[in-house]
Every structure is written in C-alpha cells, then in structure tokens.
Write a protein that holds these residues in place. Structure first.
Motif, mmCIF file in Angstrom:
data_model
loop_
_atom_site.group_PDB
_atom_site.id
_atom_site.type_symbol
_atom_site.label_atom_id
_atom_site.label_comp_id
_atom_site.label_asym_id
_atom_site.label_seq_id
_atom_site.Cartn_x
_atom_site.Cartn_y
_atom_site.Cartn_z
ATOM 1 N N UNK A 56 8.870 40.716 18.780
ATOM 2 C CA UNK A 56 9.884 41.325 17.912
ATOM 3 C C UNK A 56 9.235 41.768 16.609
ATOM 4 N N UNK A 57 8.424 40.873 16.025
ATOM 5 C CA UNK A 57 7.747 41.193 14.762
ATOM 6 C C UNK A 57 6.709 42.291 14.964
ATOM 7 N N UNK A 58 5.956 42.222 16.057
ATOM 8 C CA UNK A 58 4.952 43.246 16.328
ATOM 9 C C UNK A 58 5.608 44.621 16.448
ATOM 10 N N UNK A 59 6.678 44.714 17.201
ATOM 11 C CA UNK A 59 7.369 45.989 17.378
ATOM 12 C C UNK A 59 7.867 46.530 16.037
ATOM 13 N N UNK A 60 8.430 45.659 15.228
ATOM 14 C CA UNK A 60 8.943 46.070 13.916
ATOM 15 C C UNK A 60 7.821 46.610 13.021
ATOM 16 N N UNK A 61 6.692 45.935 13.011
ATOM 17 C CA UNK A 61 5.562 46.365 12.182
ATOM 18 C C UNK A 61 4.998 47.691 12.687
ATOM 19 N N UNK A 62 4.830 47.823 13.997
ATOM 20 C CA UNK A 62 4.320 49.074 14.562
ATOM 21 C C UNK A 62 5.253 50.241 14.244
ATOM 22 N N UNK A 63 6.536 49.988 14.276
ATOM 23 C CA UNK A 63 7.510 51.029 13.948
ATOM 24 C C UNK A 63 7.364 51.449 12.483
ATOM 25 N N UNK A 64 7.179 50.484 11.587
ATOM 26 C CA UNK A 64 6.989 50.792 10.166
ATOM 27 C C UNK A 64 5.684 51.548 9.936
ATOM 28 N N UNK A 65 4.695 51.290 10.786
ATOM 29 C CA UNK A 65 3.413 52.005 10.701
ATOM 30 C C UNK A 65 3.491 53.396 11.335
ATOM 31 N N UNK A 66 4.646 53.740 11.846
ATOM 32 C CA UNK A 66 4.891 55.025 12.499
ATOM 33 C C UNK A 66 4.029 55.237 13.746
ATOM 34 N N UNK A 67 3.854 54.131 14.486
ATOM 35 C CA UNK A 67 3.149 54.208 15.758
ATOM 36 C C UNK A 67 4.169 54.545 16.842
ATOM 37 N N UNK A 68 3.773 55.401 17.767
ATOM 38 C CA UNK A 68 4.684 55.816 18.838
ATOM 39 C C UNK A 68 4.481 54.882 20.032
ATOM 40 N N UNK A 69 5.344 53.868 20.128
ATOM 41 C CA UNK A 69 5.261 52.869 21.191
ATOM 42 C C UNK A 69 6.278 53.231 22.271
ATOM 43 N N UNK A 70 5.798 53.466 23.493
ATOM 44 C CA UNK A 70 6.714 53.777 24.587
ATOM 45 C C UNK A 70 7.070 52.538 25.396
ATOM 46 N N UNK A 71 6.230 51.501 25.333
ATOM 47 C CA UNK A 71 6.519 50.260 26.048
ATOM 48 C C UNK A 71 5.646 49.145 25.496
ATOM 49 N N UNK A 72 6.193 47.948 25.526
ATOM 50 C CA UNK A 72 5.431 46.737 25.185
ATOM 51 C C UNK A 72 5.763 45.692 26.238
ATOM 52 N N UNK A 73 4.738 45.065 26.749
ATOM 53 C CA UNK A 73 4.924 43.944 27.663
ATOM 54 C C UNK A 73 4.130 42.769 27.127
ATOM 55 N N UNK A 74 4.651 41.583 27.350
ATOM 56 C CA UNK A 74 4.032 40.377 26.815
ATOM 57 C C UNK A 74 3.837 39.364 27.934
ATOM 58 N N UNK A 75 2.656 38.777 27.961
ATOM 59 C CA UNK A 75 2.372 37.681 28.880
ATOM 60 C C UNK A 75 1.922 36.503 28.027
ATOM 61 N N UNK A 76 2.509 35.350 28.263
ATOM 62 C CA UNK A 76 2.157 34.149 27.497
ATOM 63 C C UNK A 76 1.752 33.068 28.493
ATOM 64 N N UNK A 77 0.555 32.543 28.309
ATOM 65 C CA UNK A 77 0.051 31.507 29.205
ATOM 66 C C UNK A 77 -0.267 30.258 28.397
ATOM 67 N N UNK A 78 0.282 29.131 28.840
ATOM 68 C CA UNK A 78 0.062 27.876 28.133
ATOM 69 C C UNK A 78 -0.634 26.852 29.002
ATOM 70 N N UNK A 79 -1.522 26.086 28.377
ATOM 71 C CA UNK A 79 -2.182 24.974 29.052
ATOM 72 C C UNK A 79 -1.682 23.681 28.432
ATOM 73 N N UNK A 80 -1.346 22.723 29.303
ATOM 74 C CA UNK A 80 -0.781 21.461 28.847
ATOM 75 C C UNK A 80 -1.727 20.311 29.142
ATOM 76 N N UNK A 81 -1.665 19.294 28.318
ATOM 77 C CA UNK A 81 -2.513 18.130 28.560
ATOM 78 C C UNK A 81 -1.953 17.318 29.726
#
Length: 138
Positions: A56-81
């Motif tokens: 959400x924050x990344x998209x907002x910042x890129x928009x303020x920077x006037x970057x033309x974003x057509x899509x964003x996908x996110x992958x989050x991988x966690x390792x647990x003890x």
C-alpha cells in the motif's frame, strides 16, 4: 481498533470481522488442532499483513513519484524457528512491478515503504524478525 472472532463450527474455524469495515475473513487452524481448511491460518495472516502494509505504501509513493504502474504483485515468504512458539525468524518480500518505472526511484520508494512507513514491519522487526525485500521489474 477492535476486531471480533466468531466461532463457525465445533473445531477451530472462526470468522473475523472489524469495526472499521464490513469485510469478513475466514480463519482456521492446522489439521493437527482440528482445522478443516476453511480459512487462512493466523501466521499466514501475519505475512499477508506485512505484504499488504508494505505494498500500500509502495504504491502510494510510486504514484507520488509519477511512476506509471500497471500492476504490482507481492510474494512474502517467512521462515519459522523449530521450537515453540514457532515465530518467524526471517521474512522476505518480493515486489513484482510492471509498467514504466524508474528502477532507482522504485528502490528508494521500497526502502521508505518497507522500513519507514509500514507499521507491521516495525512491530515484527522490533521482535527480532529479520525482514528483507527485493524488487522485480516487468
């Protein structure tokens, strides 16, 4: 902020809701504790919270920077003890950005989004979780 969890069956399937929205989410446990695969597991929700807060924050910042974003996908991988509680020790976020995007600006935006503005990142890292991220373009 307040949430509610309502039990949906005799096992560990709950429906979560918030006073902030009318959206409901299904939450369930693993099969080892009676889960029936009817919802997201709690630790998956943690990864989803980190990924969504950051993007959400990344998209907002890129928009303020006037970057033309057509899509964003996110992958989050966690390792647990291994020992209980099985907390996350390391989490990696991968942002896949599509569009006409200046890579240097996007790197700066990601740094701000993840490490400065994302409150979920701050809570997890304060607990000792090592959080890293990377960007992929087009």
């Amino acid at each position: 902020m307040k949430i509610h969890l309502n039990r949906k069956n005799e096992a560990v399937h709950f429906e979560g809701s918030s006073e902030l929205s009318n959206v409901k989410i299904n939450i369930d446990g693993s099969e080892s504790i009676g889960g029936e695969g009817k919802g997201v597991r709690p630790m998956e929700l943690v990864l989803m919270a980190l990924g969504s807060c950051s993007v959400f924050d990344l998209h907002s910042i890129l928009k303020k920077q006037r970057q033309h974003v057509t899509d964003i996908q996110v992958e989050v991988e966690g390792q647990r003890r291994e020992e209980i509680p099985n907390i996350f020790t390391h989490i990696h976020i991968t942002f896949s950005l599509h569009g006409q995007i200046d890579e240097e600006k996007a790197q700066k935006a990601a740094e701000l989004a993840v490490k400065k503005y994302c409150s979920v990142h701050d809570m997890l890292s304060a607990g000792g979780v090592d959080i890293t991220y990377s960007l992929k373009f087009n």
